[in-house]
Design a protein around this motif. Structure first.
Motif, mmCIF file in Angstrom:
data_model
loop_
_atom_site.group_PDB
_atom_site.id
_atom_site.type_symbol
_atom_site.label_atom_id
_atom_site.label_comp_id
_atom_site.label_asym_id
_atom_site.label_seq_id
_atom_site.Cartn_x
_atom_site.Cartn_y
_atom_site.Cartn_z
ATOM 1 N N GLY A 232 0.983 -1.512 -0.027
ATOM 2 C CA GLY A 232 -0.306 0.259 0.476
ATOM 3 C C GLY A 232 0.943 1.123 -0.187
ATOM 4 O O GLY A 232 1.902 1.302 0.275
ATOM 5 N N SER A 233 0.531 1.671 -0.510
ATOM 6 C CA SER A 233 1.110 3.988 -0.813
ATOM 7 C C SER A 233 1.345 4.233 0.669
ATOM 8 O O SER A 233 2.639 5.102 1.003
ATOM 9 N N LEU A 234 0.314 3.920 1.733
ATOM 10 C CA LEU A 234 0.496 4.986 2.778
ATOM 11 C C LEU A 234 1.692 3.786 3.563
ATOM 12 O O LEU A 234 2.237 5.050 3.910
ATOM 13 N N TYR B 226 -4.984 15.245 2.843
ATOM 14 C CA TYR B 226 -5.405 13.595 3.747
ATOM 15 C C TYR B 226 -4.996 13.441 5.213
ATOM 16 O O TYR B 226 -3.795 14.003 5.619
ATOM 17 N N TYR C 4 4.486 17.487 0.744
ATOM 18 C CA TYR C 4 3.501 16.816 -0.165
ATOM 19 C C TYR C 4 2.358 16.949 -0.789
ATOM 20 O O TYR C 4 1.379 18.279 -0.217
ATOM 21 N N PRO D 114 -3.201 8.386 -6.241
ATOM 22 C CA PRO D 114 -3.706 7.056 -6.497
ATOM 23 C C PRO D 114 -5.312 7.363 -7.207
ATOM 24 O O PRO D 114 -5.611 5.798 -7.451
#
Ligand SMILES: Cc1ncc(COP(=O)(O)O)c(C=O)c1O
Length: 356
Positions: free
Chosen positions: A69-71, A94, A137, A174
């Motif tokens: 997962g990208s997290l 986010y 980010y 995403p």
């Protein structure tokens, strides 16, 4: 309609998930490459999928890092770069990265945004004073939580500012492929000639349960994060990555994406219609894709509305959780059916204090 309706969950609706196709792909991947994917392997992930991502982004595979997962990749990157340093983010942004950064002791600098996303002047002024930030980010396409997309001219400006100030930009993307209409602007990664960092995931295009995310990073940073991954889980889940690779190889990705776009586009339309009917005075974003829509209810205390809405059988996420104002909220249209969306928005409107 009985039961609580969740306009909070950023999850795909169950019918978005290609269950039967993935079952076949997992079996085929095991039959084809079982001894590789059932063993330990490289911390950077399953080789063939890494090569697929490298080709897609026009970079050497050594710059691609696959994660659970990208997290998870964001956590690795933040652990490496953020402690004790300034990190630039959008306001709102986010919520999970905000929590991760604050737990790591980063100084979070939230930059102003408008209906078109990040204001490049706010970025320029943040870069003009103080310690150089560890990174920016940025969610330029169908942002979580606002659903906004940064136009091309602003993307170019961000890329120019980043180059001028040697700022590492992490473009988290995403949702970009989950586009229902309109033209996709070029990514920052493309505009920068591949110098900015990029992350994405198969969570919104195939399945979040497979936990397959990918990063394109400067090579040195990719190697550093691989070392962190080795020390955390040794090897990511190769079965999930090989299943995704099989799905891609069989030509199932594009047709599945079309199907998902249709399912989610209908939900976006249902939410826009319902808001127009039930809350005509609310200011809302109108995303051309993704999962979320942002609502501003001038003068309404959204904390209070949250409790009233829960009692009325509908949930959402308060904008304040993302660094937004006290009169803002995020509505997700991705999870429940169009009918439930209509009913959920009607319940939300009925929960508003009478004076509004
Ligand atoms: C903006 C954004 N980035 C990253 C993620 C995490 O995705 P993954 O499932 O790949 O960890 C999400 C999940 O909702 C997201 O909204």
């Amino acid at each position: 309609m009985a039961g609580t309706i969740s306009l909070a969950r950023g999850w795909p609706a169950p019918e978005c998930l290609p269950v039967a196709e993935l079952a076949d792909c997992a079996r085929a991947a095991l039959q084809r490459d079982g001894t590789t994917i059932l063993s330990y392997g490289p911390a950077s992930g399953y080789g063939p999928l890494r090569e697929w991502a490298a080709e897609r982004h026009g970079v050497d595979p050594s710059r691609v890092f696959l994660t659970n997962g990208s997290l998870q990749g964001f956590v690795f990157l933040a652990q490496r770069l953020a402690p004790g340093r300034r990190v630039l983010v959008e306001r709102p942004t986010y919520d999970r990265p905000l929590k991760i950064l604050s737990a790591l002791g980063a100084e979070i600098v939230a930059l102003d945004c408008d209906d078109d996303g990040l204001d490049p002047d706010a970025l320029e002024s943040a870069l003009g004073s103080g310690e150089p930030p560890a990174f920016l980010y940025l969610l330029p396409t169908f942002q979580n939580p606002s659903g906004r997309t940064l136009p091309e001219d602003r993307r170019r400006r961000v890329v120019e500012l980043a180059a001028e100030h040697e700022l590492l930009v992490l473009e988290d993307d995403p949702y970009g492929l989950v586009r229902f209409e309109g033209e996709a602007p070029p990514s920052l990664h493309e505009l920068s000639g591949g110098t900015t960092a990029y992350s994405s995931s198969f969570s919104k295009t195939i399945s979040p349960g497979l936990r397959v995310g990918w990063f394109v990073l400067p090579e040195g940073l990719a190697r550093e994060l691989e070392a962190t991954a080795t020390g955390t889980y040794i090897t990511p889940v190769l079965l999930g990555q090989a299943t995704v690779y099989e799905f891609l190889q069989r030509g199932l990705f594009e047709p599945n994406l079309e199907r998902v776009r249709g399912l989610l586009g209908a939900r976006r339309d249902a939410m826009v219609d319902a808001l127009g009917r039930a809350l005509p005075d609310a200011r809302t974003s109108h995303p051309e894709g993704g999962y979320f829509l942002w609502v501003e209810l001038d003068g309404v205390d959204v904390s209070d509305l949250f409790a009233r809405a829960e009692a009325a059988g509908v949930t959402f996420v308060k904008g304040a959780d993302f660094g937004g104002g006290p009169d803002t909220l995020r509505l997700a249209y991705s999870f429940v059916s169009p009918d439930e969306i209509g009913e959920g928005v009607a319940r939300l409107a009925a929960a508003l204090p009478a004076a509004v």
